[in-house]
Structures are given as C-alpha cells and as structure tokens.
Design a protein around this motif. Structure first.
Motif, PDB file in Angstrom:
ATOM      1  N   THR A  90       0.808  -1.229   0.000  1.00 23.25           N
ATOM      2  CA  THR A  90       0.000   0.000   0.000  1.00 23.25           C
ATOM      3  C   THR A  90       0.840   1.279   0.000  1.00 23.25           C
ATOM      4  OG1 THR A  90      -0.212  -0.300   2.385  1.00 23.25           O
ATOM      5  CG2 THR A  90      -2.084  -0.962   1.053  1.00 23.25           C
ATOM      6  N   GLY A  91       2.176   1.135   0.062  1.00 26.76           N
ATOM      7  CA  GLY A  91       3.037   2.325   0.029  1.00 26.76           C
ATOM      8  C   GLY A  91       3.640   2.632   1.382  1.00 26.76           C
ATOM      9  N   TYR A  92       4.375   3.728   1.432  1.00 27.79           N
ATOM     10  CA  TYR A  92       5.045   4.127   2.672  1.00 27.79           C
ATOM     11  C   TYR A  92       4.031   4.506   3.744  1.00 27.79           C
ATOM     12  CZ  TYR A  92       9.521   4.065   0.336  1.00 27.79           C
ATOM     13  OH  TYR A  92      10.643   3.666  -0.325  1.00 27.79           O
ATOM     14  N   LYS A  93       4.420   4.276   4.988  1.00 26.52           N
ATOM     15  CA  LYS A  93       3.558   4.593   6.126  1.00 26.52           C
ATOM     16  C   LYS A  93       4.288   5.543   7.075  1.00 26.52           C
ATOM     17  CE  LYS A  93       3.094   0.031   6.756  1.00 26.52           C
ATOM     18  NZ  LYS A  93       2.553  -1.289   7.175  1.00 26.52           N
ATOM     19  N   SER A  94       3.518   6.280   7.846  1.00 26.16           N
ATOM     20  CA  SER A  94       4.118   7.170   8.836  1.00 26.16           C
ATOM     21  C   SER A  94       4.831   6.335   9.898  1.00 26.16           C
ATOM     22  CB  SER A  94       3.043   8.041   9.483  1.00 26.16           C
ATOM     23  OG  SER A  94       2.032   7.236  10.056  1.00 26.16           O
ATOM     24  N   ALA A  95       5.882   6.901  10.465  1.00 24.20           N
ATOM     25  CA  ALA A  95       6.700   6.194  11.457  1.00 24.20           C
ATOM     26  C   ALA A  95       6.640   6.960  12.765  1.00 24.20           C
ATOM     27  CB  ALA A  95       8.141   6.093  10.961  1.00 24.20           C
ATOM     28  N   ASN A  96       5.844   6.468  13.694  1.00 23.22           N
ATOM     29  CA  ASN A  96       5.656   7.175  14.960  1.00 23.22           C
ATOM     30  C   ASN A  96       5.774   6.250  16.155  1.00 23.22           C
ATOM     31  OD1 ASN A  96       4.818  10.052  14.322  1.00 23.22           O
ATOM     32  ND2 ASN A  96       3.351   8.947  13.037  1.00 23.22           N
ATOM     33  N   LEU A  97       6.154   6.825  17.266  1.00 24.21           N
ATOM     34  CA  LEU A  97       6.100   6.137  18.551  1.00 24.21           C
ATOM     35  C   LEU A  97       4.906   6.701  19.309  1.00 24.21           C
ATOM     36  CD1 LEU A  97       9.883   6.323  19.384  1.00 24.21           C
ATOM     37  CD2 LEU A  97       8.595   4.197  19.062  1.00 24.21           C
ATOM     38  N   ILE A  98       3.999   5.823  19.738  1.00 22.95           N
ATOM     39  CA  ILE A  98       2.903   6.272  20.593  1.00 22.95           C
ATOM     40  C   ILE A  98       3.285   5.968  22.034  1.00 22.95           C
ATOM     41  CG2 ILE A  98       0.473   5.945  21.213  1.00 22.95           C
ATOM     42  CD1 ILE A  98      -0.213   5.666  18.339  1.00 22.95           C
ATOM     43  N   ALA A  99       3.232   7.003  22.873  1.00 21.39           N
ATOM     44  CA  ALA A  99       3.618   6.839  24.276  1.00 21.39           C
ATOM     45  C   ALA A  99       2.420   7.122  25.173  1.00 21.39           C
ATOM     46  CB  ALA A  99       4.785   7.764  24.630  1.00 21.39           C
ATOM     47  N   THR A 100       2.306   6.317  26.229  1.00 20.40           N
ATOM     48  CA  THR A 100       1.167   6.407  27.153  1.00 20.40           C
ATOM     49  C   THR A 100       1.672   6.135  28.583  1.00 20.40           C
ATOM     50  OG1 THR A 100       0.749   4.034  26.840  1.00 20.40           O
ATOM     51  CG2 THR A 100      -0.524   5.558  25.463  1.00 20.40           C
ATOM     52  N   LYS A 101       0.766   6.326  29.512  1.00 21.53           N
ATOM     53  CA  LYS A 101       1.048   5.960  30.897  1.00 21.53           C
ATOM     54  C   LYS A 101      -0.207   5.293  31.456  1.00 21.53           C
ATOM     55  CE  LYS A 101       3.855   8.076  34.361  1.00 21.53           C
ATOM     56  NZ  LYS A 101       4.320   9.340  34.932  1.00 21.53           N
ATOM     57  N   SER A 102      -0.031   4.210  32.169  1.00 19.73           N
ATOM     58  CA  SER A 102      -1.200   3.550  32.766  1.00 19.73           C
ATOM     59  C   SER A 102      -1.670   4.335  33.982  1.00 19.73           C
ATOM     60  CB  SER A 102      -0.853   2.119  33.174  1.00 19.73           C
ATOM     61  OG  SER A 102       0.018   2.138  34.282  1.00 19.73           O
ATOM     62  N   GLN A 103      -2.887   4.006  34.441  1.00 18.49           N
ATOM     63  CA  GLN A 103      -3.423   4.656  35.632  1.00 18.49           C
ATOM     64  C   GLN A 103      -2.484   4.457  36.834  1.00 18.49           C
ATOM     65  OE1 GLN A 103      -7.464   3.335  36.179  1.00 18.49           O
ATOM     66  NE2 GLN A 103      -8.186   5.448  36.126  1.00 18.49           N
ATOM     67  N   LYS A 104      -1.829   3.288  36.885  1.00 21.73           N
ATOM     68  CA  LYS A 104      -0.884   2.986  37.975  1.00 21.73           C
ATOM     69  C   LYS A 104       0.446   3.705  37.817  1.00 21.73           C
ATOM     70  CE  LYS A 104      -2.518  -1.661  39.210  1.00 21.73           C
ATOM     71  NZ  LYS A 104      -2.271  -3.096  38.968  1.00 21.73           N
ATOM     72  N   GLY A 105       0.651   4.339  36.630  1.00 21.66           N
ATOM     73  CA  GLY A 105       1.875   5.103  36.450  1.00 21.66           C
ATOM     74  C   GLY A 105       2.951   4.419  35.628  1.00 21.66           C
ATOM     75  N   ASN A 106       2.643   3.245  35.011  1.00 20.20           N
ATOM     76  CA  ASN A 106       3.645   2.584  34.174  1.00 20.20           C
ATOM     77  C   ASN A 106       3.663   3.199  32.773  1.00 20.20           C
ATOM     78  OD1 ASN A 106       4.475   0.592  36.064  1.00 20.20           O
ATOM     79  ND2 ASN A 106       2.632  -0.610  35.597  1.00 20.20           N
ATOM     80  N   PRO A 107       4.811   3.709  32.340  1.00 20.66           N
ATOM     81  CA  PRO A 107       4.886   4.272  30.992  1.00 20.66           C
ATOM     82  C   PRO A 107       5.038   3.172  29.941  1.00 20.66           C
ATOM     83  CG  PRO A 107       7.003   4.497  32.067  1.00 20.66           C
ATOM     84  CD  PRO A 107       6.079   3.837  33.065  1.00 20.66           C
ATOM     85  N   ASN A 108       4.607   3.472  28.725  1.00 26.73           N
ATOM     86  CA  ASN A 108       4.677   2.525  27.614  1.00 26.73           C
ATOM     87  C   ASN A 108       4.974   3.309  26.342  1.00 26.73           C
ATOM     88  OD1 ASN A 108       3.122   1.075  25.243  1.00 26.73           O
ATOM     89  ND2 ASN A 108       3.533  -0.494  26.772  1.00 26.73           N
ATOM     90  N   VAL A 109       5.777   2.739  25.475  1.00 29.27           N
ATOM     91  CA  VAL A 109       6.019   3.384  24.183  1.00 29.27           C
ATOM     92  C   VAL A 109       6.150   2.286  23.126  1.00 29.27           C
ATOM     93  CG1 VAL A 109       8.518   3.639  24.684  1.00 29.27           C
ATOM     94  CG2 VAL A 109       7.476   5.026  22.901  1.00 29.27           C
ATOM     95  N   ALA A 110       5.505   2.482  21.961  1.00 29.31           N
ATOM     96  CA  ALA A 110       5.454   1.440  20.932  1.00 29.31           C
ATOM     97  C   ALA A 110       5.381   2.064  19.538  1.00 29.31           C
ATOM     98  CB  ALA A 110       4.229   0.553  21.154  1.00 29.31           C
ATOM     99  N   VAL A 111       5.999   1.378  18.563  1.00 31.45           N
ATOM    100  CA  VAL A 111       5.960   1.828  17.166  1.00 31.45           C
ATOM    101  C   VAL A 111       4.569   1.643  16.587  1.00 31.45           C
ATOM    102  CG1 VAL A 111       6.858   1.485  14.821  1.00 31.45           C
ATOM    103  CG2 VAL A 111       8.307   0.967  16.767  1.00 31.45           C
ATOM    104  N   PHE A 112       4.077   2.647  15.859  1.00 33.63           N
ATOM    105  CA  PHE A 112       2.858   2.528  15.070  1.00 33.63           C
ATOM    106  C   PHE A 112       3.108   3.090  13.677  1.00 33.63           C
ATOM    107  CE2 PHE A 112      -0.731   1.108  17.644  1.00 33.63           C
ATOM    108  CZ  PHE A 112      -0.171   1.104  18.917  1.00 33.63           C
ATOM    109  N   SER A 113       2.633   2.358  12.660  1.00 30.07           N
ATOM    110  CA  SER A 113       2.803   2.838  11.280  1.00 30.07           C
ATOM    111  C   SER A 113       1.466   3.266  10.682  1.00 30.07           C
ATOM    112  CB  SER A 113       3.416   1.738  10.424  1.00 30.07           C
ATOM    113  OG  SER A 113       2.569   0.613  10.394  1.00 30.07           O
ATOM    114  N   SER A 114       0.421   3.326  11.496  1.00 31.84           N
ATOM    115  CA  SER A 114      -0.916   3.615  10.951  1.00 31.84           C
ATOM    116  C   SER A 114      -1.456   4.992  11.331  1.00 31.84           C
ATOM    117  CB  SER A 114      -1.898   2.534  11.412  1.00 31.84           C
ATOM    118  OG  SER A 114      -1.988   2.518  12.824  1.00 31.84           O
ATOM    119  N   VAL A 115      -0.636   5.835  11.935  1.00 34.09           N
ATOM    120  CA  VAL A 115      -1.123   7.176  12.291  1.00 34.09           C
ATOM    121  C   VAL A 115      -1.390   7.962  11.001  1.00 34.09           C
ATOM    122  CG1 VAL A 115      -0.542   9.382  13.389  1.00 34.09           C
ATOM    123  CG2 VAL A 115       0.077   7.233  14.512  1.00 34.09           C
TER     124      VAL A 115
END
Lengths: 216, 216
Positions: free
Chosen positions: B25-50
């Motif tokens: 389907t062609g090139y995709k955007s290259a982003n890291l989505i970062a979040t934090k849980s309610q308990k305070g654990n941070p998370n960061v992950a690659v997403f190509s669908s933004v």
C-alpha cells in the motif's frame, strides 16, 4: 522547541492550519485511486490516506469526504464496487498532483494529465499504466467518522501487480527499488531511500539488521 | 509484471503474506505512541498507521487491535484518555524498532531502549525526548472495523512541538529537515528527501513548484 496549542490551531488562518496539521503526523502514502463511473467515465485522483488495515484477509482503508472534491471517486466506487490503487513514482509527481485540479465529471484526468489508462485481467476499474505497483480493490464497507463527516472506506485487495525484481524472498516489496514516493503534508512529494530493515524484535536482544552479515 | 490474485494471497505462508500485504500500500508514517497507565507505568510502541483525519478540528487516527501486542497502548489510552505521537527520526530507528518486543506490562520500553521519557506542559502522557516533532493527543472516539476486529482510534491534537526552523512561512513542516523516517512494510525504515512541492492544482494550468522562480 516551538509549542502550539489546540486553541492556537483553532485561531489560525485556514491554509496555514491545513499545511501545519497535514504535515505534523508524518509521511503519508502517495497513491492514485482510479475508478470508472457506471456511464463509463474514468477518474483518477491523488490520495494520501491509503493505509494497511490487515493481511488476512488483505484489507486496506482510505479516508474521503462523500460530498467534496473527491466525490467522483466515491460515487464511482459506490456505483461499480471497484477501484484501483496505483503508487506514485518519482517520475510521475507532476502528473499525479495535476489530478487534484477540479475537473468536471465528464473530463478524464487520464486524458488531461498524460497518465495512461490501462485495463488488466478484465478488472472493471482502470489502472495507471506508469505505476510500478498497483492494486485492484473491491469495496467492502464504510464507516462514517462523525467527528468531521469523513468516511473510512474499507476494501479487499483482489489483485497485486509489481515488478518481480522488487520483491525479497520473504514476500516484502522494497519500495525504493520501485521509486515509490511519500507525501509530506498536502503538496510535498519526497523520495525515500531505505536505511535499514530489522528482524522481529525480542525483549533483551539486540535489534538485528537484515543486511548485517557479521554473525553469519 | 508479477500478478498475484486474492486466492493466491489467501494460500500464502503467513509471514510471506504479512510482508507482501504490509508493503503493497506504500510508505507509512513512522511514529512512537507513548502512554502511561493509571498505575503510572509508561509505555512506548511503534505505530505505522497514524493518519491525518482532518484539520479543523485537528484530528488524527490510528488503527490498533484491542487484544494483541498493542494492548498496553490501548488500555492506557482508555484509562487516562491521553497519548502522545512522536516522530521516529533517522538516528532512532533501532531503538524505535526495539519497542515492538513483547515486554511485560510493568516493564518500561523507555528504560529498555534508551528512549527518553519526557514530560511537557503538565500533559499526562510522556513524550519521547529524542523526537523532533511530537503531538499531545486526547482520545475522542473509536470505530470497530468489523471486517477484521481492529479499531480506528480518533483523537484530537492538543499540542504540537517542533523545531521552529522546519516550518515554512505558510505553516507547512518540512519533514526531511527534521529527519523523520517512513516505514516500508513491517520492519523497513526509509529516509525521504523532498523532491518538490507544488502549488494548488487548477484545470488546464501547469503544475507550479514552490521552488521555481522562473516566472517571478
């Protein structure tokens, strides 16, 4: 770093906002979507929102507005059920951009831009002859995004065409070998070059390149 | 040209199909989505669908599966309502790819990869310090794509951060000045260079470059 807030975005002049918000999410796929109306009028238009949705079944999506500039594309898809997705390559960027002009419905952008109207394997929608990667797609469903009256069109990939030399033995298409471009904002066309390709990531294990032979 | 049909796609070995369909389907955007849980654990992950969804209001979308590898991201967004989108740049591609490894929920990909956990203007989700373009986003809605049980997440862009030098006077961000990359398939990272940028297309008028001064 410059910091812009939602309130400032709302206050911006319209074109300035369009340029900023369209470019801030990163590069977008660069495709021409081609269709034919029930009466037989072909249409081709640039879309930067074509996105992979799933591999099994093979699905893609794109976003459109039912009642604005892309209406010929949407109308034709709903009339016939079919469309094609054709990669924009570095040599076609001017012709591709010209398809965004507001031509009357009975005028073919193929005739106006010099893009070649091509038919393959009895598929009802035209392909773009110059494209090196092209997909024949069948409309499956649509979802109305009520926040801004856009539609997410979901389609099945029924045919894939590409030059055999750009496919690696594991199925992957190397897009820079095809000269596919990416879109920056509304109107910028960029040519990517592959930096690296990595194996599946595992916890506490170094990321491994496909092209590194240090350990082989 | 190689021609592959839907029936052949269905018969393919799973990884081969994933590689082909994700790259066609062609090139995709290259982003890291970062979040934090309610308990305070941070998370960061690659997403190509933004993907850009609209400018007024400023909305973006991305596709996720509620119950698979990205579940920490989705869970944290639903718990807190906030996340950040951070461009992947050429110098971060190995670290970004490593975030795709399946770490336990209590383990921070920030700590494991060397990506910097950064907090700006009291926003509840972390940003990625090394990213040169970053967006603070608020969850607005989700649409279940019933064809393959994925979710389109719709979010409002509340904050945009970038280096002032990459913005043109008309609002547009020049992404190659920021070193943003694009994704080819599941695991290829490509660096685009701008070829050209064109003015608004009009019927029967030649496409005009922003950089051409022939007529000025």
């Amino acid at each position: 770093m410059k910091h812009i807030t939602a309130a400032e975005i709302q206050q911006m002049e319209k074109i300035f906002r369009l340029n900023l918000v369209n470019s801030c999410t990163g590069y977008k796929s660069a495709n021409l979507i081609a269709t034919k109306s029930q009466k037989g009028n072909p249409n081709v238009a640039v879309f930067s929102s074509v996105t992979h949705l799933g591999s099994d079944p093979a699905l893609l999506g794109f976003v459109t507005r039912p009642l604005t500039v892309e209406r010929n594309t949407y109308k034709n898809i709903r009339e016939t059920g079919y469309f094609t997705v054709n990669h924009i390559h570095e040599k076609m960027i001017e012709q591709a951009h010209q398809t965004a002009a507001k031509y009357d419905e009975h005028i073919s952008e193929f005739a106006k831009t010099g893009l070649e109207e091509e038919y393959l394997d009895d598929f009802p929608a035209p392909y773009v002859g110059q494209s090196e990667i092209k997909l024949g797609c069948k409309y499956v469903n649509e979802y109305e995004i009520k926040e801004n009256d856009t539609l997410l069109i979901v389609a099945a990939i029924e045919h894939i065409y590409f030059d055999e030399g750009i496919q690696m033995p594991d199925g992957w298409l190397r897009l820079d070998d095809a000269g596919s471009v990416a879109i920056n904002g509304l109107d910028g066309y960029a040519l990517p070059a592959l930096l690296d390709r990595f194996h599946y990531a595992r916890p506490d294990q170094e990321v491994k390149s496909f092209f590194s032979h240090e350990n082989s």
